[in-house]
Motif scaffolding. Sequence first.
Motif, short mmCIF file in Angstrom:
data_model
loop_
_atom_site.label_atom_id
_atom_site.label_comp_id
_atom_site.label_asym_id
_atom_site.label_seq_id
_atom_site.Cartn_x
_atom_site.Cartn_y
_atom_site.Cartn_z
N LEU A 1 -1.46 -3.33 -7.72
CA LEU A 1 -2.10 -3.12 -9.03
C LEU A 1 -3.05 -1.92 -9.07
O LEU A 1 -3.02 -1.15 -10.03
CB LEU A 1 -2.83 -4.39 -9.47
N PRO A 2 -3.93 -1.73 -8.07
CA PRO A 2 -4.82 -0.55 -8.13
C PRO A 2 -4.06 0.77 -8.17
O PRO A 2 -4.49 1.71 -8.84
CB PRO A 2 -5.66 -0.67 -6.86
N PHE A 3 -2.93 0.83 -7.47
CA PHE A 3 -2.14 2.06 -7.48
C PHE A 3 -1.48 2.28 -8.83
O PHE A 3 -1.40 3.41 -9.32
CB PHE A 3 -1.09 2.00 -6.37
N ALA A 4 -0.99 1.18 -9.42
CA ALA A 4 -0.44 1.28 -10.78
C ALA A 4 -1.53 1.69 -11.76
O ALA A 4 -1.31 2.52 -12.65
CB ALA A 4 0.17 -0.06 -11.19
N GLY A 5 -2.73 1.15 -11.56
CA GLY A 5 -3.86 1.52 -12.41
C GLY A 5 -4.21 2.99 -12.28
O GLY A 5 -4.58 3.64 -13.27
N PHE B 1 0.84 -1.21 0.00
CA PHE B 1 0.00 0.00 0.00
C PHE B 1 0.87 1.26 0.00
O PHE B 1 0.65 2.20 -0.77
CB PHE B 1 -0.92 0.00 1.21
N CYS B 2 1.90 1.27 0.86
CA CYS B 2 2.73 2.47 1.00
C CYS B 2 3.56 2.75 -0.24
O CYS B 2 3.68 3.91 -0.67
CB CYS B 2 3.64 2.33 2.22
N ILE B 3 4.13 1.71 -0.84
CA ILE B 3 4.92 1.97 -2.05
C ILE B 3 3.99 2.36 -3.20
O ILE B 3 4.35 3.17 -4.06
CB ILE B 3 5.80 0.75 -2.42
N GLY B 4 2.77 1.83 -3.20
CA GLY B 4 1.80 2.25 -4.22
C GLY B 4 1.45 3.71 -4.09
O GLY B 4 1.39 4.44 -5.10
N PHE B 5 1.25 4.17 -2.86
CA PHE B 5 0.94 5.59 -2.65
C PHE B 5 2.13 6.46 -3.02
O PHE B 5 1.98 7.53 -3.61
CB PHE B 5 0.54 5.84 -1.20
N ILE C 1 6.90 -20.04 -1.57
CA ILE C 1 6.56 -19.02 -0.57
C ILE C 1 6.79 -17.62 -1.14
O ILE C 1 5.95 -16.72 -1.00
CB ILE C 1 7.40 -19.21 0.71
N PHE C 2 7.93 -17.44 -1.82
CA PHE C 2 8.25 -16.14 -2.40
C PHE C 2 7.24 -15.74 -3.47
O PHE C 2 6.77 -14.60 -3.50
CB PHE C 2 9.66 -16.17 -3.00
N LEU C 3 6.88 -16.69 -4.32
CA LEU C 3 5.91 -16.40 -5.38
C LEU C 3 4.54 -16.06 -4.81
O LEU C 3 3.82 -15.20 -5.33
CB LEU C 3 5.82 -17.57 -6.35
N ARG C 4 4.17 -16.74 -3.73
CA ARG C 4 2.88 -16.45 -3.08
C ARG C 4 2.89 -15.03 -2.50
O ARG C 4 1.91 -14.29 -2.64
CB ARG C 4 2.61 -17.48 -1.99
N LYS C 5 4.00 -14.66 -1.87
CA LYS C 5 4.11 -13.30 -1.34
C LYS C 5 4.11 -12.27 -2.47
O LYS C 5 3.48 -11.20 -2.35
CB LYS C 5 5.39 -13.16 -0.52
N MET C 6 4.80 -12.60 -3.55
CA MET C 6 4.82 -11.71 -4.71
C MET C 6 3.42 -11.48 -5.26
O MET C 6 3.04 -10.36 -5.63
CB MET C 6 5.71 -12.30 -5.80
N ALA C 7 2.63 -12.54 -5.31
CA ALA C 7 1.28 -12.43 -5.85
C ALA C 7 0.43 -11.53 -4.97
O ALA C 7 -0.32 -10.66 -5.47
CB ALA C 7 0.65 -13.82 -5.94
N ILE C 8 0.52 -11.69 -3.65
CA ILE C 8 -0.24 -10.85 -2.72
C ILE C 8 0.20 -9.39 -2.84
O ILE C 8 -0.63 -8.47 -2.92
CB ILE C 8 -0.06 -11.35 -1.26
N PHE C 9 1.52 -9.18 -2.85
CA PHE C 9 2.08 -7.83 -2.96
C PHE C 9 1.62 -7.16 -4.25
O PHE C 9 1.20 -5.99 -4.25
CB PHE C 9 3.61 -7.93 -2.91
#
Length: 520
Positions: A237-241, A185-189, A224-232
Amino acid sequence: MPKGFSEKEKIKVTAIYLFIFVICIYFVSLSSFPTIDQFVSRYEVTKSIVERFDLSVPEGNQSNIKGLDGRSYSLYGLGWPILAVPLYFIGKIFGRDTMNHVYLLNPLVGAVTVTVVFLFSIALGYSRRSSLVVAIFYGFGTFAWPLAKHPFDHIVETLFVLLSVYFMYLHTSKNTIIYLLLSAFCIGFSINTRLVSVLVLPALLVMMGAGCGVKYSFEDNSKIFLRKMAIFTLVLLPFAGLVLWYNYYRFGSIYETGFQLLAAKTGLDFFSGTIFLTGLKGFLTSPGKGFFYYSPISIIFFFTIVPFYKKHRWSAISFILFILSYLLFLSRNVYWHGDWAWGPRYLLAITPFVILPITELLDSVCWRKKTSFIHIPVYVVIILSILIQTMAISVHFVNYFYRLQIDQNIQFTIVKEEGVPEIYEPPPETHFDWTKSPILMQWKDIKRIGTEIIKYRYVEPSQNATLSERIEDYPFMHLFDFWWIYSYYMNNSYVGFMALPGFLMVAGICGFQMVKFSRI
């Protein structure tokens, strides 16, 4: 030490006192002249959102740019204007000048950033005492202090970049999903504030990967890393959008930020117009914009990063990766210096990560070994850093640029085309000339103003006055850059002098309390 408090309560109370202490000092040092073009441009977006549910801004501001529909738009991201909306509403509620209320955003965010530096240091396992000191180093020993009173958006960018890394560290150490969500959220903002914040993503991924641990096989860790990447990514995505939508709304293309349009109309190539080593040398060693001249305390980073690495390997790697990403990318910018401004403002976001490793020196050496050969250089650098920041806040930063033109007859370069912001800059060689160092010229201005201020009386310039004469009559050319001084000389009001002791008294009380709560 206060009795009856748990460790968490002591940390919380110290953080609260620290925030109040910093905000009081930042408020005391505020200016009365926030209205440079960049600030007005972002303020007008805030006003447009609240008053008209729109994103266009009035014409006439030099920092705005014509959009696809012929209306004017701000060249900057939406993050800062959105964050300023509550302050705009407060201004409307109290019936005061909403611009002055919005102007309070930067010092408030700056004080929060100082507090986060303290909390981050605590999370890294350092003592409350060392963490408090390093937070003070950041808040008053780097150019974070003058930029907290200047009307740019780097303060907001820095807070959300720092929060993103901080939450990612908490996620890796506690393996709690909420911190991963908050980091995204913070990096998106931050990206919606300044697009360059995207450069922190590699450092975040390194820290995220480090949090996968070594308990499992490579295959399990990869999952585990890929799962975290997917959540992140889902949170991001909404911020990039929003960034892409804002580009399309203004300019009809998701890829057009406005700077490409500016480059096309003016013939500039922002990232091929300067030699890479020129920008890098400018950031590191130039007297005009050298990072370590404006924040001398940062030099200690080179003496602490190795022991910090030994204790926090992946955090150190992430910090260094982020610092290098910003430094190397921005060195290619033809306007790497970021004028008009005090210091290398583009590098503010890396400053907390340069300062945080210093806590290792405080914890492992300064509090335990009574060796003067360590203490004396550290004290000298600290005093010099605070002195430079005090000089920076004392005289308005645009004073330097006017003095270059009026007193030294420096001819500024002008890039101007219809429908895009005008670029008006000192020649590049100015940044590498010691005789034109802003720090040295600031000291001369302080002495000049100190000897003339008693006799100063503001007089409206005549209608026939030339531009140079009007500039010479500007109050900030003759007064120290504090709102309470302006209030007295411009409005013959003593309200500022009556409020000043109150701010200082609250700061003194909070300072005493936070020191008491931070004792080991």
